[in-house]
Scaffold this active site. Structure first.
Site, PDB file in Angstrom:
ATOM      1  N   LYS A  10       4.866 -10.188   9.755  1.00 44.83           N
ATOM      2  CA  LYS A  10       4.234  -9.286  10.735  1.00 44.83           C
ATOM      3  C   LYS A  10       2.707  -9.378  10.616  1.00 44.83           C
ATOM      4  O   LYS A  10       1.991  -9.348  11.601  1.00 44.83           O
ATOM      5  CB  LYS A  10       4.686  -7.837  10.512  1.00 44.83           C
ATOM      6  CG  LYS A  10       4.010  -6.873  11.479  1.00 44.83           C
ATOM      7  CD  LYS A  10       4.455  -5.461  11.277  1.00 44.83           C
ATOM      8  CE  LYS A  10       3.812  -4.797  10.087  1.00 44.83           C
ATOM      9  NZ  LYS A  10       2.367  -4.502  10.259  1.00 44.83           N
ATOM     10  N   HIS A  53       9.312  -3.851   3.304  1.00 43.94           N
ATOM     11  CA  HIS A  53       8.872  -4.033   1.908  1.00 43.94           C
ATOM     12  C   HIS A  53      10.077  -4.310   1.020  1.00 43.94           C
ATOM     13  O   HIS A  53      10.028  -5.161   0.136  1.00 43.94           O
ATOM     14  CB  HIS A  53       8.198  -2.764   1.368  1.00 43.94           C
ATOM     15  CG  HIS A  53       6.933  -2.383   2.049  1.00 43.94           C
ATOM     16  ND1 HIS A  53       6.814  -1.260   2.819  1.00 43.94           N
ATOM     17  CD2 HIS A  53       5.705  -2.984   2.051  1.00 43.94           C
ATOM     18  CE1 HIS A  53       5.566  -1.160   3.275  1.00 43.94           C
ATOM     19  NE2 HIS A  53       4.881  -2.194   2.830  1.00 43.94           N
ATOM     20  N   GLN A  55     -10.249  -1.890   2.753  1.00 41.85           N
ATOM     21  CA  GLN A  55      -9.777  -2.600   3.949  1.00 41.85           C
ATOM     22  C   GLN A  55      -9.672  -1.683   5.172  1.00 41.85           C
ATOM     23  O   GLN A  55      -9.204  -2.093   6.220  1.00 41.85           O
ATOM     24  CB  GLN A  55      -8.464  -3.318   3.678  1.00 41.85           C
ATOM     25  CG  GLN A  55      -7.243  -2.452   3.459  1.00 41.85           C
ATOM     26  CD  GLN A  55      -6.043  -3.268   3.004  1.00 41.85           C
ATOM     27  OE1 GLN A  55      -5.965  -3.682   1.854  1.00 41.85           O
ATOM     28  NE2 GLN A  55      -5.107  -3.518   3.907  1.00 41.85           N
ATOM     29  N   GLY A  89       4.808 -10.354   4.358  1.00 46.41           N
ATOM     30  CA  GLY A  89       5.636 -10.365   5.567  1.00 46.41           C
ATOM     31  C   GLY A  89       4.933 -11.043   6.734  1.00 46.41           C
ATOM     32  O   GLY A  89       3.707 -10.992   6.857  1.00 46.41           O
ATOM     33  N   GLN A 107      -3.202 -11.937   8.147  1.00 45.44           N
ATOM     34  CA  GLN A 107      -3.458 -11.621   6.733  1.00 45.44           C
ATOM     35  C   GLN A 107      -2.949 -12.748   5.832  1.00 45.44           C
ATOM     36  O   GLN A 107      -3.585 -13.125   4.852  1.00 45.44           O
ATOM     37  CB  GLN A 107      -2.771 -10.294   6.388  1.00 45.44           C
ATOM     38  CG  GLN A 107      -2.652 -10.002   4.915  1.00 45.44           C
ATOM     39  CD  GLN A 107      -2.187  -8.586   4.632  1.00 45.44           C
ATOM     40  OE1 GLN A 107      -2.966  -7.649   4.774  1.00 45.44           O
ATOM     41  NE2 GLN A 107      -0.941  -8.401   4.236  1.00 45.44           N
ATOM     42  N   MET A 117       0.848  -1.197   0.000  1.00 48.88           N
ATOM     43  CA  MET A 117       0.000   0.000   0.000  1.00 48.88           C
ATOM     44  C   MET A 117       0.883   1.247   0.000  1.00 48.88           C
ATOM     45  O   MET A 117       0.432   2.340   0.367  1.00 48.88           O
ATOM     46  CB  MET A 117      -0.921  -0.004   1.219  1.00 48.88           C
ATOM     47  CG  MET A 117      -1.921  -1.161   1.158  1.00 48.88           C
ATOM     48  SD  MET A 117      -3.393  -0.854   2.130  1.00 48.88           S
ATOM     49  CE  MET A 117      -2.694  -0.779   3.767  1.00 48.88           C
ATOM     50  N   GLY A 118       2.146   1.079  -0.393  1.00 47.75           N
ATOM     51  CA  GLY A 118       3.049   2.224  -0.475  1.00 47.75           C
ATOM     52  C   GLY A 118       3.622   2.605   0.863  1.00 47.75           C
ATOM     53  O   GLY A 118       3.536   1.852   1.838  1.00 47.75           O
ATOM     54  N   SER A 129       6.744  -0.891  10.076  1.00 48.80           N
ATOM     55  CA  SER A 129       5.388  -0.716   9.559  1.00 48.80           C
ATOM     56  C   SER A 129       5.295   0.708   9.036  1.00 48.80           C
ATOM     57  O   SER A 129       5.926   1.618   9.600  1.00 48.80           O
ATOM     58  CB  SER A 129       4.385  -0.912  10.709  1.00 48.80           C
ATOM     59  OG  SER A 129       3.158  -0.318  10.385  1.00 48.80           O
ATOM     60  N   SER A 130       4.508   0.903   7.987  1.00 51.15           N
ATOM     61  CA  SER A 130       4.342   2.264   7.458  1.00 51.15           C
ATOM     62  C   SER A 130       3.773   3.175   8.546  1.00 51.15           C
ATOM     63  O   SER A 130       4.045   4.366   8.589  1.00 51.15           O
ATOM     64  CB  SER A 130       3.398   2.249   6.262  1.00 51.15           C
ATOM     65  OG  SER A 130       3.894   1.348   5.302  1.00 51.15           O
TER      66      SER A 130
HETATM   67  O1  PAF Z   1      -0.261  -5.710   3.742  1.00 49.59           O
HETATM   68  C1  PAF Z   1      -0.632  -4.771   3.005  1.00 49.59           C
HETATM   69  O2  PAF Z   1       0.099  -3.802   2.764  1.00 49.59           O
HETATM   70  C2  PAF Z   1      -2.021  -4.801   2.406  1.00 49.59           C
HETATM   71  O3  PAF Z   1      -2.932  -5.370   3.284  1.00 49.59           O
HETATM   72  C3  PAF Z   1      -2.062  -5.505   1.035  1.00 49.59           C
HETATM   73  C4  PAF Z   1      -1.727  -6.962   1.154  1.00 49.59           C
HETATM   74  C5  PAF Z   1      -1.101  -4.820   0.073  1.00 49.59           C
HETATM   75  C6  PAF Z   1      -3.473  -5.405   0.439  1.00 49.59           C
HETATM   76  O4  PAF Z   1      -3.877  -4.086   0.262  1.00 49.59           O
END
Ligand code: PAF
Length: 280
Positions: free
Chosen positions: A149, A35, A59, A147, A153, A28-29, A185-186
């Site tokens: 973390k 990342h 989400q 990841g 998910q 998600m940038g 984490s972002s």
């Molecule tokens: O983990 C994330 O950054 C997001 O949940 C993902 C998997 C890119 C989906 O938007």
């Protein structure tokens, strides 16, 4: 090369590289070393790597969380290019991914999304699964990278892959941490430097659970840890739980024949930080 490919442009590019193995890193940038380690692993294991950068609205159950989520596309592009110029970036618009109906599909993940993050963030995993499904169907990668973390998910996406019978290998990569143990984490960018330093207590608490579970009972460990964490200004424990590593069934006692993880979420002025640890 523009990162703003349309889905059709992606399909044309993919068609030109038909015989090459594709590794996909969905993000998600607001990229960080966590990342980048996924991207580096993907470049070693595939002929071609695509990184998607898409802040997925479905989400987020709270509008402000989405609005405040850190964004910096230009910096993200530079970071990716610093690994290799051959990595493709897909940064679509909301319309490109959802058309004019920004809604998630409703999945049945059974127990997996009724606990931990699923309990605290309504519809979160339906949103994650919807966008990951769209990306997997578009790119048809050989490997997709996530990841550790975000362990819950990962279980959800494994289930999604089964439900939709998608042919892809999910590669789980280790959590990258700051020197003090805080999982990258972002959202860490939203913390003050004091809060960031104090956040070392999150991973330290998980390690404490892992080291002491066999000597003491989890209920009292949990009570003491929550007290300690919540003594820090603005720190609030949303959950601290032990769960079966495959089914996420929450428990207090562990069966030595099964695998478990401890999961934690601490919110600091509404910034939610999650982490987990394997219990052996
Ligand atoms: O983990 C994330 O950054 C997001 O949940 C993902 C998997 C890119 C989906 O938007």
């Amino acid at each position: 090369m523009s990162p703003f490919f349309t889905k059709n442009e992606v399909k044309i590019r993919l068609n030109k590289s038909k015989n090459k193995s594709i590794g996909l890193v969905p993000t998600m940038g607001s990229l960080h070393e966590g990342h980048l380690s996924l991207i580096k692993t993907a470049t070693k294991e595939n002929d071609l790597v695509w990184v998607s950068i898409f802040l997925n609205p479905t989400q987020f159950d709270k509008k402000n969380d989405l609005i405040n989520y850190p964004k910096n596309l230009n910096k993200d592009i530079k970071l990716i290019k610093s690994i290799s110029n051959n990595i493709n970036i897909f940064s679509p618009s909301e319309f490109e991914m959802y058309g004019d109906k920004i809604i998630s599909k409703v999945y049945n993940f059974k127990k997996l999304d009724s606990v931990l993050e699923g309990k605290h963030r309504k519809n979160h995993f339906n949103g994650v699964a919807t966008i990951v499904s769209k990306l997997l169907h578009l790119f048809k990668p050989k490997n997709v990278y996530f990841g550790e973390k975000d362990y819950q998910q990962v279980l959800i996406i494994k289930d999604l892959i089964n439900i939709e019978k998608i042919k892809v290998k999910l590669i789980l990569c280790p959590t990258v941490r700051e020197k003090n143990g805080l999982a990258l984490s972002s959202r860490n960018k939203l913390l003050s430097s004091n809060q960031r330093n104090s956040s070392s207590i999150i991973y330290n608490s998980l390690k404490y659970v892992a080291e002491n579970l066999y000597k003491s009972d989890f209920k009292s460990i949990k009570k003491n840890l929550i007290n300690k964490i919540e003594k820090i200004n603005s720190f609030k424990v949303e959950y601290l739980e032990i769960a079966d590593a495959n089914t996420l069934e929450i428990c207090d006692k562990i069966n030595p024949k099964k695998t478990y993880r401890a999961f934690i979420c601490v919110s600091i002025n509404k910034v939610r930080l999650i982490d987990n640890i394997l219990l052996n």
